[in-house]
Scaffold this active site. Structure first.
Site, PDB file in Angstrom:
ATOM      1  N   HIS A  72      50.291  -3.660  61.359  1.00 53.98           N
ATOM      2  CA  HIS A  72      49.516  -4.064  62.540  1.00 53.98           C
ATOM      3  C   HIS A  72      48.998  -5.497  62.382  1.00 53.98           C
ATOM      4  O   HIS A  72      49.004  -6.280  63.322  1.00 53.98           O
ATOM      5  CB  HIS A  72      48.356  -3.097  62.760  1.00 53.98           C
TER       6      HIS A  72
ATOM      7  N   ARG B  50      45.814   8.963  66.841  1.00 55.47           N
ATOM      8  CA  ARG B  50      46.274   8.580  65.493  1.00 55.47           C
ATOM      9  C   ARG B  50      45.168   8.874  64.471  1.00 55.47           C
ATOM     10  O   ARG B  50      43.996   9.027  64.835  1.00 55.47           O
ATOM     11  CB  ARG B  50      46.632   7.094  65.474  1.00 55.47           C
TER      12      ARG B  50
ATOM     13  N   ASN C 106      46.638   6.272  71.926  1.00 56.12           N
ATOM     14  CA  ASN C 106      46.569   5.902  70.502  1.00 56.12           C
ATOM     15  C   ASN C 106      45.348   6.476  69.775  1.00 56.12           C
ATOM     16  O   ASN C 106      45.294   6.484  68.548  1.00 56.12           O
ATOM     17  CB  ASN C 106      46.588   4.372  70.310  1.00 56.12           C
TER      18      ASN C 106
ATOM     19  N   ARG D 259      60.537  -4.395  75.437  1.00 55.08           N
ATOM     20  CA  ARG D 259      60.088  -3.495  74.369  1.00 55.08           C
ATOM     21  C   ARG D 259      60.981  -3.704  73.148  1.00 55.08           C
ATOM     22  O   ARG D 259      62.168  -3.379  73.181  1.00 55.08           O
ATOM     23  CB  ARG D 259      60.137  -2.030  74.799  1.00 55.08           C
TER      24      ARG D 259
ATOM     25  N   ASP E  17      55.871  -2.992  69.745  1.00 56.94           N
ATOM     26  CA  ASP E  17      56.145  -1.737  69.028  1.00 56.94           C
ATOM     27  C   ASP E  17      56.903  -1.992  67.722  1.00 56.94           C
ATOM     28  O   ASP E  17      57.721  -2.918  67.643  1.00 56.94           O
ATOM     29  CB  ASP E  17      56.974  -0.823  69.942  1.00 56.94           C
TER      30      ASP E  17
ATOM     31  N   GLY F  87      54.486   0.057  62.481  1.00 56.40           N
ATOM     32  CA  GLY F  87      54.463   1.101  61.447  1.00 56.40           C
ATOM     33  C   GLY F  87      55.773   1.113  60.667  1.00 56.40           C
ATOM     34  O   GLY F  87      55.771   1.159  59.428  1.00 56.40           O
ATOM     35  N   ARG F  88      56.897   1.061  61.390  1.00 59.21           N
ATOM     36  CA  ARG F  88      58.199   1.096  60.717  1.00 59.21           C
ATOM     37  C   ARG F  88      58.407  -0.149  59.862  1.00 59.21           C
ATOM     38  O   ARG F  88      58.957  -0.089  58.770  1.00 59.21           O
ATOM     39  CB  ARG F  88      59.324   1.215  61.767  1.00 59.21           C
ATOM     40  N   TRP F  89      57.927  -1.271  60.364  1.00 59.47           N
ATOM     41  CA  TRP F  89      58.053  -2.535  59.606  1.00 59.47           C
ATOM     42  C   TRP F  89      57.337  -2.394  58.263  1.00 59.47           C
ATOM     43  O   TRP F  89      57.868  -2.780  57.219  1.00 59.47           O
ATOM     44  CB  TRP F  89      57.435  -3.659  60.439  1.00 59.47           C
TER      45      TRP F  89
ATOM     46  N   ARG G 153      61.292   3.192  76.211  1.00 61.76           N
ATOM     47  CA  ARG G 153      60.315   3.919  77.037  1.00 61.76           C
ATOM     48  C   ARG G 153      59.273   2.929  77.521  1.00 61.76           C
ATOM     49  O   ARG G 153      59.044   1.902  76.892  1.00 61.76           O
ATOM     50  CB  ARG G 153      59.534   4.942  76.200  1.00 61.76           C
TER      51      ARG G 153
HETATM   52  C1  FPP Z   1      52.767   0.146  68.058  1.00 60.75           C
HETATM   53  O1  FPP Z   1      53.457   0.172  66.837  1.00 60.75           O
HETATM   54  C2  FPP Z   1      51.747  -0.868  68.003  1.00 60.75           C
HETATM   55  C3  FPP Z   1      50.421  -0.648  68.181  1.00 60.75           C
HETATM   56  C4  FPP Z   1      49.861   0.678  68.480  1.00 60.75           C
HETATM   57  C5  FPP Z   1      49.467  -1.746  68.045  1.00 60.75           C
HETATM   58  C6  FPP Z   1      49.947  -3.045  68.617  1.00 60.75           C
HETATM   59  C7  FPP Z   1      49.007  -4.131  68.303  1.00 60.75           C
HETATM   60  C8  FPP Z   1      49.359  -5.324  67.773  1.00 60.75           C
HETATM   61  C9  FPP Z   1      50.742  -5.695  67.496  1.00 60.75           C
HETATM   62  C10 FPP Z   1      48.376  -6.379  67.513  1.00 60.75           C
HETATM   63  C11 FPP Z   1      47.629  -6.592  68.751  1.00 60.75           C
HETATM   64  C12 FPP Z   1      46.676  -7.611  68.737  1.00 60.75           C
HETATM   65  C13 FPP Z   1      45.585  -7.552  69.518  1.00 60.75           C
HETATM   66  C14 FPP Z   1      44.800  -8.756  69.700  1.00 60.75           C
HETATM   67  C15 FPP Z   1      45.177  -6.316  70.209  1.00 60.75           C
HETATM   68  P1  FPP Z   1      53.520   1.520  66.026  1.00 60.75           P
HETATM   69  O2  FPP Z   1      52.351   1.581  65.121  1.00 60.75           O
HETATM   70  O3  FPP Z   1      53.625   2.690  66.956  1.00 60.75           O
HETATM   71  O4  FPP Z   1      54.847   1.321  65.220  1.00 60.75           O
HETATM   72  P2  FPP Z   1      55.893   2.443  64.831  1.00 60.75           P
HETATM   73  O5  FPP Z   1      56.446   2.992  66.118  1.00 60.75           O
HETATM   74  O6  FPP Z   1      56.917   1.695  64.045  1.00 60.75           O
HETATM   75  O7  FPP Z   1      55.167   3.469  64.026  1.00 60.75           O
END
Ligand code: FPP
Length: 251
Positions: free
Chosen positions: A39, A73, A70, A190, A22, A25-27, A196
């Site tokens: 991502h 989104r 997801n 996490r 997780d 997006g924030r990164w 969560r």
């Molecule tokens: C949640 O961060 C992350 C995801 C929905 C995607 C996770 C997937 C990867 C890290 C790469 C996976 C690689 C494979 C091979 C499937 P978020 O977008 O919700 O972040 P945020 O909470 O900061 O907005």
């Protein structure tokens, strides 16, 4: 009283670690970048984490790549997320195959494009003979949906006369989940500061230890996994029972 140290079981390494990846997006947002680049950076963190895990005596790693929720989104982000397995396997499948890693993809194949399904199937097929390390990628996965699916499978066996309701117990039920015969996760991590489970491994994490870390997933690496495992070693796992010292003290 703590006089029985030598007789107490030594803390064992977490055989199975599960991670909710997780914070992509924030990164990205902090850097003024599109979420898609967060991502993509997350795929690099996955590579670092898979490389680091065996040295920390982890043998099973399960990561949450795309949840059944997801899909809500924006379409552009969903399509970026759908492209991540290809990005990962195109660069790393040959190495995973060579390094003895067995890949399994948990979750519904329905709803995924034919190309993606082909790639996921190929990753499983090419690594099916491996047994040094087990990488499970939950993709289009939801814990509740998986439990419903397991119930449906067992009900179908009953309806077909191959099983009776009395045959059902925790082990039989678990064998119908996507994780099947995999050991339950010892440790669920996490990152990103959220605390969560978000519908990840609901059944399987009944007795897992949880570690929440304040790092965003794209910054994650060996040192963070090591720190989470150090924290795991400090925990006392009781599985609903008592601690050895308390049992001795109370007789
Ligand atoms: C949640 O961060 C992350 C995801 C929905 C995607 C996770 C997937 C990867 C890290 C790469 C996976 C690689 C494979 C091979 C499937 P978020 O977008 O919700 O972040 P945020 O909470 O900061 O907005």
């Amino acid at each position: 009283m703590a006089t029985v140290d030598q007789e107490q079981p030594k803390a064992h390494a977490p055989l199975h670690v599960a991670i909710v990846m997780d914070g992509n997006g924030r990164w990205a947002k902090r850097r003024g970048l599109p979420r898609s680049l967060g991502h993509r950076a997350g795929v690099e963190s996955l590579k670092r984490t898979v490389a680091a895990a065996p040295d920390l005596n982890v043998r099973w790693l399960t990561v949450f790549g795309f949840s059944t929720e997801n899909w809500s989104r924006p379409a552009a982000e969903v399509s970026e997320l759908m492209a991540l397995p290809k990005r990962y396997f195109e660069s790393d499948l040959a190495r995973l195959e060579r390094d003895g890693v067995r890949v399994r993809v948990l979750g519904r194949r329905e709803g995924l494009s034919a190309d993606l399904v082909k790639m996921l199937d190929e990753a499983e097929r090419r690594t099916a003979h491996n047994d040094k390390f087990f990488l499970q990628i939950a993709f289009n996965y939801g814990g509740q949906a998986d439990i419903v699916e397991a119930a449906r499978k067992f009900a179908a066996e009953v309806a077909a006369g191959r099983a009776s309701p009395d045959d059902l117990n925790e082990a039989v039920f678990a064998s119908h989940l996507a994780t099947g015969a995999a050991p339950a996760p010892d440790l669920v991590i996490r990152p990103s500061g959220e605390q969560r489970l978000s519908n990840f491994l609901l059944w399987e994490s009944a007795y897992s230890e949880f570690v929440f870390q304040d790092v965003l997933w794209p910054d994650y690496g060996a040192e963070h996994l090591g720190a989470a495992i150090d924290e795991f070693y400090k925990r006392e796992r009781r599985y609903g029972g008592a601690v050895a010292d308390d049992v001795l003290a109370t007789g």
